[in-house]
Motif scaffolding. Structure first.
Motif, PDB file in Angstrom:
ATOM      1  N   ASP A   1       0.799  -1.231   0.000  1.00 54.14           N
ATOM      2  CA  ASP A   1       0.000   0.000   0.000  1.00 54.14           C
ATOM      3  C   ASP A   1       0.832   1.282   0.000  1.00 54.14           C
ATOM      4  O   ASP A   1       0.360   2.323  -0.466  1.00 54.14           O
ATOM      5  CB  ASP A   1      -0.930   0.020   1.220  1.00 54.14           C
ATOM      6  N   LEU A   2       2.035   1.225   0.529  1.00 52.47           N
ATOM      7  CA  LEU A   2       2.809   2.461   0.733  1.00 52.47           C
ATOM      8  C   LEU A   2       3.792   2.777  -0.392  1.00 52.47           C
ATOM      9  O   LEU A   2       4.542   3.745  -0.308  1.00 52.47           O
ATOM     10  CB  LEU A   2       3.553   2.407   2.076  1.00 52.47           C
ATOM     11  N   VAL A   3       3.814   1.944  -1.420  1.00 55.80           N
ATOM     12  CA  VAL A   3       4.621   2.267  -2.599  1.00 55.80           C
ATOM     13  C   VAL A   3       3.698   2.306  -3.815  1.00 55.80           C
ATOM     14  O   VAL A   3       2.601   1.751  -3.782  1.00 55.80           O
ATOM     15  CB  VAL A   3       5.773   1.257  -2.822  1.00 55.80           C
ATOM     16  N   GLU A   4       4.150   2.930  -4.886  1.00 58.12           N
ATOM     17  CA  GLU A   4       3.220   3.242  -5.977  1.00 58.12           C
ATOM     18  C   GLU A   4       3.273   2.277  -7.151  1.00 58.12           C
ATOM     19  O   GLU A   4       2.246   1.841  -7.643  1.00 58.12           O
ATOM     20  CB  GLU A   4       3.466   4.681  -6.462  1.00 58.12           C
ATOM     21  N   THR A   5       4.463   1.947  -7.624  1.00 60.11           N
ATOM     22  CA  THR A   5       4.539   1.142  -8.849  1.00 60.11           C
ATOM     23  C   THR A   5       4.489  -0.344  -8.543  1.00 60.11           C
ATOM     24  O   THR A   5       4.829  -0.783  -7.437  1.00 60.11           O
ATOM     25  CB  THR A   5       5.836   1.446  -9.624  1.00 60.11           C
ATOM     26  N   THR A   6       4.070  -1.113  -9.534  1.00 64.38           N
ATOM     27  CA  THR A   6       4.022  -2.570  -9.390  1.00 64.38           C
ATOM     28  C   THR A   6       5.407  -3.124  -9.075  1.00 64.38           C
ATOM     29  O   THR A   6       5.547  -4.038  -8.246  1.00 64.38           O
ATOM     30  CB  THR A   6       3.485  -3.209 -10.692  1.00 64.38           C
ATOM     31  N   GLU A   7       6.437  -2.574  -9.726  1.00 63.39           N
ATOM     32  CA  GLU A   7       7.806  -3.046  -9.501  1.00 63.39           C
ATOM     33  C   GLU A   7       8.217  -2.835  -8.049  1.00 63.39           C
ATOM     34  O   GLU A   7       8.805  -3.721  -7.418  1.00 63.39           O
ATOM     35  CB  GLU A   7       8.784  -2.307 -10.428  1.00 63.39           C
ATOM     36  N   GLU A   8       7.898  -1.656  -7.511  1.00 63.08           N
ATOM     37  CA  GLU A   8       8.232  -1.360  -6.113  1.00 63.08           C
ATOM     38  C   GLU A   8       7.470  -2.279  -5.161  1.00 63.08           C
ATOM     39  O   GLU A   8       8.015  -2.739  -4.151  1.00 63.08           O
ATOM     40  CB  GLU A   8       7.898   0.103  -5.784  1.00 63.08           C
ATOM     41  N   GLN A   9       6.211  -2.539  -5.484  1.00 62.23           N
ATOM     42  CA  GLN A   9       5.396  -3.411  -4.635  1.00 62.23           C
ATOM     43  C   GLN A   9       5.955  -4.831  -4.608  1.00 62.23           C
ATOM     44  O   GLN A   9       6.102  -5.437  -3.540  1.00 62.23           O
ATOM     45  CB  GLN A   9       3.948  -3.417  -5.142  1.00 62.23           C
ATOM     46  N   LEU A  10       6.264  -5.362  -5.800  1.00 63.33           N
ATOM     47  CA  LEU A  10       6.817  -6.723  -5.874  1.00 63.33           C
ATOM     48  C   LEU A  10       8.147  -6.817  -5.147  1.00 63.33           C
ATOM     49  O   LEU A  10       8.433  -7.812  -4.460  1.00 63.33           O
ATOM     50  CB  LEU A  10       6.969  -7.154  -7.337  1.00 63.33           C
ATOM     51  N   LEU A  11       8.975  -5.780  -5.288  1.00 67.37           N
ATOM     52  CA  LEU A  11      10.270  -5.759  -4.604  1.00 67.37           C
ATOM     53  C   LEU A  11      10.075  -5.755  -3.090  1.00 67.37           C
ATOM     54  O   LEU A  11      10.766  -6.483  -2.367  1.00 67.37           O
ATOM     55  CB  LEU A  11      11.072  -4.527  -5.038  1.00 67.37           C
ATOM     56  N   ALA A  12       9.117  -4.957  -2.614  1.00 69.45           N
ATOM     57  CA  ALA A  12       8.858  -4.866  -1.172  1.00 69.45           C
ATOM     58  C   ALA A  12       8.394  -6.210  -0.611  1.00 69.45           C
ATOM     59  O   ALA A  12       8.852  -6.646   0.449  1.00 69.45           O
ATOM     60  CB  ALA A  12       7.821  -3.784  -0.893  1.00 69.45           C
ATOM     61  N   VAL A  13       7.492  -6.895  -1.337  1.00 65.14           N
ATOM     62  CA  VAL A  13       7.009  -8.202  -0.867  1.00 65.14           C
ATOM     63  C   VAL A  13       8.130  -9.247  -0.936  1.00 65.14           C
ATOM     64  O   VAL A  13       8.275 -10.074  -0.036  1.00 65.14           O
ATOM     65  CB  VAL A  13       5.776  -8.666  -1.671  1.00 65.14           C
ATOM     66  N   THR A  14       8.916  -9.191  -2.002  1.00 67.34           N
ATOM     67  CA  THR A  14      10.052 -10.122  -2.133  1.00 67.34           C
ATOM     68  C   THR A  14      11.035  -9.934  -0.984  1.00 67.34           C
ATOM     69  O   THR A  14      11.540 -10.911  -0.410  1.00 67.34           O
ATOM     70  CB  THR A  14      10.764  -9.918  -3.483  1.00 67.34           C
ATOM     71  N   ASN A  15      11.300  -8.677  -0.628  1.00 67.72           N
ATOM     72  CA  ASN A  15      12.201  -8.394   0.492  1.00 67.72           C
ATOM     73  C   ASN A  15      11.649  -8.943   1.801  1.00 67.72           C
ATOM     74  O   ASN A  15      12.384  -9.524   2.611  1.00 67.72           O
ATOM     75  CB  ASN A  15      12.436  -6.882   0.626  1.00 67.72           C
ATOM     76  N   LEU A  16      10.327  -8.784   1.995  1.00 67.39           N
ATOM     77  CA  LEU A  16       9.699  -9.298   3.211  1.00 67.39           C
ATOM     78  C   LEU A  16       9.728 -10.823   3.226  1.00 67.39           C
ATOM     79  O   LEU A  16       9.920 -11.455   4.270  1.00 67.39           O
ATOM     80  CB  LEU A  16       8.265  -8.775   3.318  1.00 67.39           C
ATOM     81  N   GLU A  17       9.562 -11.424   2.055  1.00 64.33           N
ATOM     82  CA  GLU A  17       9.635 -12.888   1.929  1.00 64.33           C
ATOM     83  C   GLU A  17      11.033 -13.384   2.291  1.00 64.33           C
ATOM     84  O   GLU A  17      11.190 -14.421   2.949  1.00 64.33           O
ATOM     85  CB  GLU A  17       9.284 -13.283   0.497  1.00 64.33           C
ATOM     86  N   GLU A  18      12.054 -12.632   1.874  1.00 61.09           N
ATOM     87  CA  GLU A  18      13.435 -12.990   2.220  1.00 61.09           C
ATOM     88  C   GLU A  18      13.671 -12.869   3.722  1.00 61.09           C
ATOM     89  O   GLU A  18      14.351 -13.704   4.331  1.00 61.09           O
ATOM     90  CB  GLU A  18      14.416 -12.102   1.449  1.00 61.09           C
ATOM     91  N   GLU A  19      13.093 -11.842   4.329  1.00 65.85           N
ATOM     92  CA  GLU A  19      13.191 -11.688   5.781  1.00 65.85           C
ATOM     93  C   GLU A  19      12.510 -12.862   6.493  1.00 65.85           C
ATOM     94  O   GLU A  19      13.017 -13.376   7.496  1.00 65.85           O
ATOM     95  CB  GLU A  19      12.554 -10.365   6.229  1.00 65.85           C
ATOM     96  N   LEU A  20      11.351 -13.268   5.965  1.00 64.09           N
ATOM     97  CA  LEU A  20      10.629 -14.404   6.546  1.00 64.09           C
ATOM     98  C   LEU A  20      11.452 -15.684   6.423  1.00 64.09           C
ATOM     99  O   LEU A  20      11.500 -16.501   7.347  1.00 64.09           O
ATOM    100  CB  LEU A  20       9.264 -14.565   5.864  1.00 64.09           C
ATOM    101  N   SER A  21      12.120 -15.850   5.290  1.00 60.29           N
ATOM    102  CA  SER A  21      12.973 -17.018   5.088  1.00 60.29           C
ATOM    103  C   SER A  21      14.135 -17.034   6.091  1.00 60.29           C
ATOM    104  O   SER A  21      14.459 -18.083   6.663  1.00 60.29           O
ATOM    105  CB  SER A  21      13.515 -17.023   3.650  1.00 60.29           C
ATOM    106  N   LEU A  22      14.744 -15.881   6.310  1.00 63.96           N
ATOM    107  CA  LEU A  22      15.819 -15.782   7.314  1.00 63.96           C
ATOM    108  C   LEU A  22      15.277 -16.114   8.698  1.00 63.96           C
ATOM    109  O   LEU A  22      15.933 -16.812   9.488  1.00 63.96           O
ATOM    110  CB  LEU A  22      16.415 -14.371   7.313  1.00 63.96           C
ATOM    111  N   PHE A  23      14.095 -15.624   8.994  1.00 64.46           N
ATOM    112  CA  PHE A  23      13.447 -15.924  10.275  1.00 64.46           C
ATOM    113  C   PHE A  23      13.227 -17.425  10.424  1.00 64.46           C
ATOM    114  O   PHE A  23      13.522 -18.011  11.474  1.00 64.46           O
ATOM    115  CB  PHE A  23      12.109 -15.178  10.353  1.00 64.46           C
ATOM    116  N   GLU A  24      12.730 -18.056   9.358  1.00 68.05           N
ATOM    117  CA  GLU A  24      12.475 -19.507   9.382  1.00 68.05           C
ATOM    118  C   GLU A  24      13.767 -20.283   9.633  1.00 68.05           C
ATOM    119  O   GLU A  24      13.767 -21.309  10.320  1.00 68.05           O
ATOM    120  CB  GLU A  24      11.842 -19.946   8.061  1.00 68.05           C
TER     121      GLU A  24
END
Length: 286
Positions: free
Chosen positions: A57-80
């Motif tokens: 919600d806090l970024v505008e372009t599709t590319e930025e959104q996908l990058l933000a979710v991918t980064n969060l997914e990587e953080e989740l993987s590190l957490f796991e």
């Protein structure tokens, strides 16, 4: 050293509590009634979900959104993997995973839901809408389940999923106008719109007619059916968790009546359950 660690985790949970307090008055009202340890766990899980939402919600372009979710997914993987990044939410979740029999899968499912939102396609029918609703909200139910039913021997998976879907359908029905006007999203299924001959132009013109009400009510009645279906199994939640679960469910269900009381105006009015109404609901189910 132990004292410092305890103070840090206390501050981490306070950080998470402020997030839910700010973003969801209804959830906070319900779940702040849990015993402290359970409430803290719910706050941490909510904070993760909020961060997932904000990544889109806090970024505008599709590319930025996908990058933000991918980064969060990587953080989740590190957490796991046991290597969480140094952040209040991850520190709090590390503590939650130590204290409860948590599963990582619903957290990944939540991020799948965020990707579905980024690469949005209008749902063709109610079944597709409910699949989407599982990923963005049923997954949250599964995250909360090990905390709220920590003593239960009964498999409450379907209950958690159904309740999450009912709440997401409620969100959609409350936010029809906002979703369309602000982010150009139509979550109402194409099949229902076609059947009722209700068009995108009608949405643009904020038309509330018998056709729109029939579409809205069909989804609302599906949500209410799911709310009804899970009521009986609330008794399988931990004794100290039953009231907050009932309360959150009843308050969310109350949003549907709030829209009805406003003559189905989910275009020009913000429909909500007032603090006074929350108190009335609380007294009625206590």
């Amino acid at each position: 050293m132990e004292m410092n660690r305890q103070e840090t985790i206390k501050q981490d949970y306070q950080y998470c509590e402020q997030i839910i307090k700010h973003h969801s008055k209804s959830f906070y009202y319900a779940f702040s009634r849990l015993p402290k340890a359970k409430a803290q766990a719910i706050f941490a899980i909510y904070a993760f979900c909020r961060r997932a939402d904000d990544s889109v919600d806090l970024v505008e372009t599709t590319e930025e959104q996908l990058l933000a979710v991918t980064n969060l997914e990587e953080e989740l993987s590190l957490f796991e993997q046991g290597n969480p990044i140094d952040h209040p939410i991850w520190r709090a979740l590390t503590d939650v995973f130590k204290r409860y029999n948590m599963s990582i899968e619903p957290f990944y499912d939540q991020l799948t839901g965020q990707k579905m939102d980024i690469e949005f396609a209008e749902p063709r029918d109610l079944s597709e809408l409910e699949t989407y609703s599982y990923y963005v909200a049923g997954s949250v139910g599964l995250m909360l389940l090990p905390v709220l039913a920590s003593q239960s021997d009964k498999d409450l998976t379907q209950l958690a999923i159904k309740l999450g879907i009912a709440m997401q359908l409620t969100n959609i029905l409350r936010d029809v106008g906002e979703d369309f006007q602000k982010i150009d999203r139509i979550y109402l299924p194409i099949a229902e719109l076609t059947t009722e001959n209700y068009t995108k132009k009608d949405l643009e013109q904020r038309i509330i007619n018998a056709n729109f009400i029939r579409i809205w009510e069909k989804l609302a009645q599906r949500a209410e059916y799911l709310y009804d279906e899970v009521q009986e199994d609330f008794r399988y939640f931990d004794e100290d968790s039953r009231l907050p679960v009932k309360l959150s469910s009843a308050i969310y269900r109350g949003l549907l009546d709030a829209v009805r009381k406003n003559n189905y105006d989910c275009f020009n009015k913000r429909n909500y359950v007032s603090p006074l109404e929350m108190q009335r609901i609380y007294k009625s189910i206590k």
